[in-house]
Design an enzyme around this catalytic site. Structure first.
Site, PDB file in Angstrom:
ATOM      1  N   GLY A   1       0.849  -1.189   0.000  1.00 34.75           N
ATOM      2  CA  GLY A   1       0.000   0.000   0.000  1.00 34.75           C
ATOM      3  C   GLY A   1       0.880   1.232   0.000  1.00 34.75           C
TER       4      GLY A   1
ATOM      5  CB  CYS B   1       5.301  -4.003   0.069  1.00 30.84           C
ATOM      6  SG  CYS B   1       6.024  -2.413  -0.342  1.00 30.84           S
ATOM      7  CE1 TYR B   2       1.151   1.167   5.629  1.00 33.46           C
ATOM      8  CE2 TYR B   2      -0.314  -0.750   5.724  1.00 33.46           C
ATOM      9  CZ  TYR B   2       0.059   0.505   6.188  1.00 33.46           C
ATOM     10  OH  TYR B   2      -0.629   1.095   7.211  1.00 33.46           O
TER      11      TYR B   2
ATOM     12  CG  HIS C   1       5.694  -6.010  -4.473  1.00 30.56           C
ATOM     13  ND1 HIS C   1       4.419  -5.836  -3.980  1.00 30.56           N
ATOM     14  CD2 HIS C   1       6.361  -4.877  -4.166  1.00 30.56           C
ATOM     15  CE1 HIS C   1       4.316  -4.648  -3.425  1.00 30.56           C
ATOM     16  NE2 HIS C   1       5.488  -4.040  -3.523  1.00 30.56           N
TER      17      HIS C   1
ATOM     18  CD  GLU D   1       2.737  -8.837  -5.007  1.00 27.53           C
ATOM     19  OE1 GLU D   1       3.571  -9.490  -4.372  1.00 27.53           O
ATOM     20  OE2 GLU D   1       2.454  -7.648  -4.731  1.00 27.53           O
TER      21      GLU D   1
ATOM     22  CG  ASP E   1     -18.286 -10.490 -17.395  1.00 24.78           C
ATOM     23  OD1 ASP E   1     -17.518 -11.418 -17.700  1.00 24.78           O
ATOM     24  OD2 ASP E   1     -17.913  -9.318 -17.215  1.00 24.78           O
TER      25      ASP E   1
ATOM     26  CE  LYS F   1     -14.318 -10.545 -19.447  1.00 25.76           C
ATOM     27  NZ  LYS F   1     -15.443  -9.632 -19.200  1.00 25.76           N
TER      28      LYS F   1
END
Ligand code: XMP
Length: 514
Positions: free
Chosen positions: A56, A83-84, A170, A172, A228, A370
């Site tokens: 963040g 991180c944050y 990070h 990810e 969708d 998605k």
């Protein structure tokens, strides 16, 4: 709520939060993003196998910094702070966080202690992705540092007995070389997840839940023909069959043949057992848009008219019990679920609930990404061309014709777009380009046809690659393909004398022309 092995991602406003959730799901573990201030009771009720604190933009010491209930760290549930999130664990456990001597941003060399469960079986030297100005400067009591970089002596820390782990980098993002392995280590070695979550279990569970909820009730779905709403409609029809009515409003701004294609799949002779109503409303829309040039006014009118048409139809249908919406997970997050900023506000059917007489909304896809929606669609037998349909804006071709709209302009843009799509498919490029279409520039220019001078429209071709539609690059389509498309358009579509290819990135341009 889905009761099974799950990971909670607590949103502290990081830009990669969706990516974290994705990475967890890629390990076949169900995952939900919740706001950072979710109550401890709610968390206990969710029974997560692990909790991830996201990154963040804030600094833990500053006023209004998002801080979660610190008792979360005492639940015995494994926590991974990123991180944050890492700094927050240090802060809550009375360590120290300080401004780093030099800010680290981008790919950074890192050294891991491979005795840590988090870094087990990793190469001990590798590359990670850093993006921080502040960092942990003093370990909280009992914690040990398990990774470092030249500028960040505590690039990771842990207190294994309490199952608390923190990484400044990070894991990810793809730029962290062993990021996937680190997250898998957390999920399987620390949280002891089994990884049994699959799409088919989602389908069966959803059908069961919908049946139990709806019972004999009447269900209404606004079907746009997009991925969708189509998948949501089919899921409902699998659960409640003829109790479902699908209304498809053809506003006259669809791509060539598109209305008929939707009807072929969902209509009387289609693949599914539901009540399908197609409303051909193009006259109403064309009338209301006559002479309107401003893009936002066009959007507003189309949105309003859509609601009015739906209101008329729903009067005929009468009271329904449930209204189905094809909301998917990114929509939920973008409408401000946690701390992340609200980014986009394109809503196709936003006003429907105010005109339809119903008791409750059903959003069966609200927890799916998605690609998961697509997987589910294929599994339920929806044709590939519908499942992989490229995104199409609610206002349709109306925002791909710059300025005022006439039936002639609609015909021109439909025909040009059809040719473009056909050639892209022939060249096998359709799965590699995220969105591609023809737009009518409303600019006329001089040309020559045979011996005659012409003064006709210029068509612009737009094709982009993007992962999130927030930023995009012009697709690198082979020159021969563009040339063929341009030739075909000027020869086959009357009223066009010139074809241009748009090379602009987003930003500064948007994907659509209006
Ligand atoms: P822009 O043009 O903002 O588009 O770069 C980003 C994505 O959003 C779609 N888009 C819309 N979708 N109603 C929609 O449902 C709209 O008014 C609208 N405007 C843009 C666009 O097609 C692209 O995928």
């Amino acid at each position: 709520m889905i009761k099974e092995e799950k990971i909670i991602v607590m949103d502290f406003g990081g830009q990669y939060n969706q990516l974290i959730a994705r990475r967890v799901r890629e390990n076949n573990i169900y995952c939900e993003i919740v706001p950072y201030n979710t109550s401890i009771d709610k968390i206990k009720e969710m029974e997560p196998s692990g909790i991830i604190f996201t990154g963040g933009p804030d600094v833990v010491y500053e006023k209004n910094a998002p801080i979660c209930d610190e008792r979360i760290l005492q639940l015995g549930i494994p926590v991974l702070g990123i991180c944050y999130g890492a700094q927050l664990i240090a802060y809550l456990k009375r360590g120290n966080v300080e401004k780093a001597k030099s800010r680290e941003y981008g790919k950074t060399n890192i050294r891991f202690d491979t005795n840590s469960l988090l870094f087990k079986n990793l190469k001990d030297r590798s590359i990670c992705w850093m993006s921080h100005t502040y960092q942990i400067s003093k370990l909280p009591e009992g914690f040990i540092a398990t990774a470092n970089t030249d500028n960040c002596p505590i690039a990771a820390m842990e207190l294994p007995e309490k199952k608390l782990y923190a990484v400044q980098f990070h894991p990810e993002v793809v730029h962290t070389e062993q990021g996937k392995e680190i997250l898998s280590n957390y999920l399987f070695n620390v949280c002891h997840c089994k990884g049994t979550w699959k799409m088919d279990s989602f389908f069966e569970k959803s059908v069961k839940e919908i049946k139990e909820k709806v019972r004999n009730g009447k269900v209404l779905c606004a079907l746009s023909g997009g991925v969708d709403s189509s998948v949501a409609a089919v899921l409902l029809s699998k659960a409640v069959g003829k109790q479902l009515t699908c209304v498809f409003v053809d506003h006259g701004f669809l791509r060539k043949n598109e209305g008929d294609e939707v009807e072929a799949v969902f209509g009387k002779n289609g693949l599914y057992d539901l009540n399908f109503i197609r409303v051909n409303a193009k006259e109403r829309f064309y009338d209301r848009l006559k002479g309107i040039e401003d893009p936002e006014t066009k959007r507003k009118i189309i949105g309003e008219e859509f609601i009015r048409v739906f209101e008329d139809v729903s009067k005929k249908i009468g009271q329904v019990d449930y209204l189905v919406q094809g909301t998917i997970y990114p929509d939920v997050i973008e409408s401000g679920l946690g701390k992340s900023d609200v980014i986009k506000s394109h809503h196709n059917v936003g006003g429907l609930p105010s005109v339809v007489n119903f008791k409750e909304i059903i959003e069966p896809l609200r927890l799916l990404f998605k690609d998961e929606v697509r997987k589910l669609g294929l599994e339920m037998g929806i044709p590939e061309n519908l499942v992989y349909r490229q995104p199409f804006p609610g206002p349709g071709l109306a925002i791909r014709i710059i300025g005022d709209i006439t039936e002639e302009k609609i015909r021109i843009v439909q025909d040009a777009d059809y040719i473009f799509r056909e050639e892209i498919a022939k060249a096998n490029l359709d799965k590699n380009i995220n969105q591609y279409f023809a737009a009518l520039t409303n600019m006329r220019s001089v040309g020559c046809m045979g011996d005659e001078r012409t003064y006709d429209y210029a068509i612009a071709l737009r094709a982009v690659t993007t992962s999130d539609f927030m930023t995009a690059e012009a697709a690198k389509i082979p020159y021969e393909v563009i040339e063929k498309v341009a030739n075909r358009i000027v020869n086959e579509v009357s009223g066009v004398s010139r074809v241009l290819y748009d090379y602009t990135t987003k930003p500064p341009a948007t994907i659509e022309f209006e």
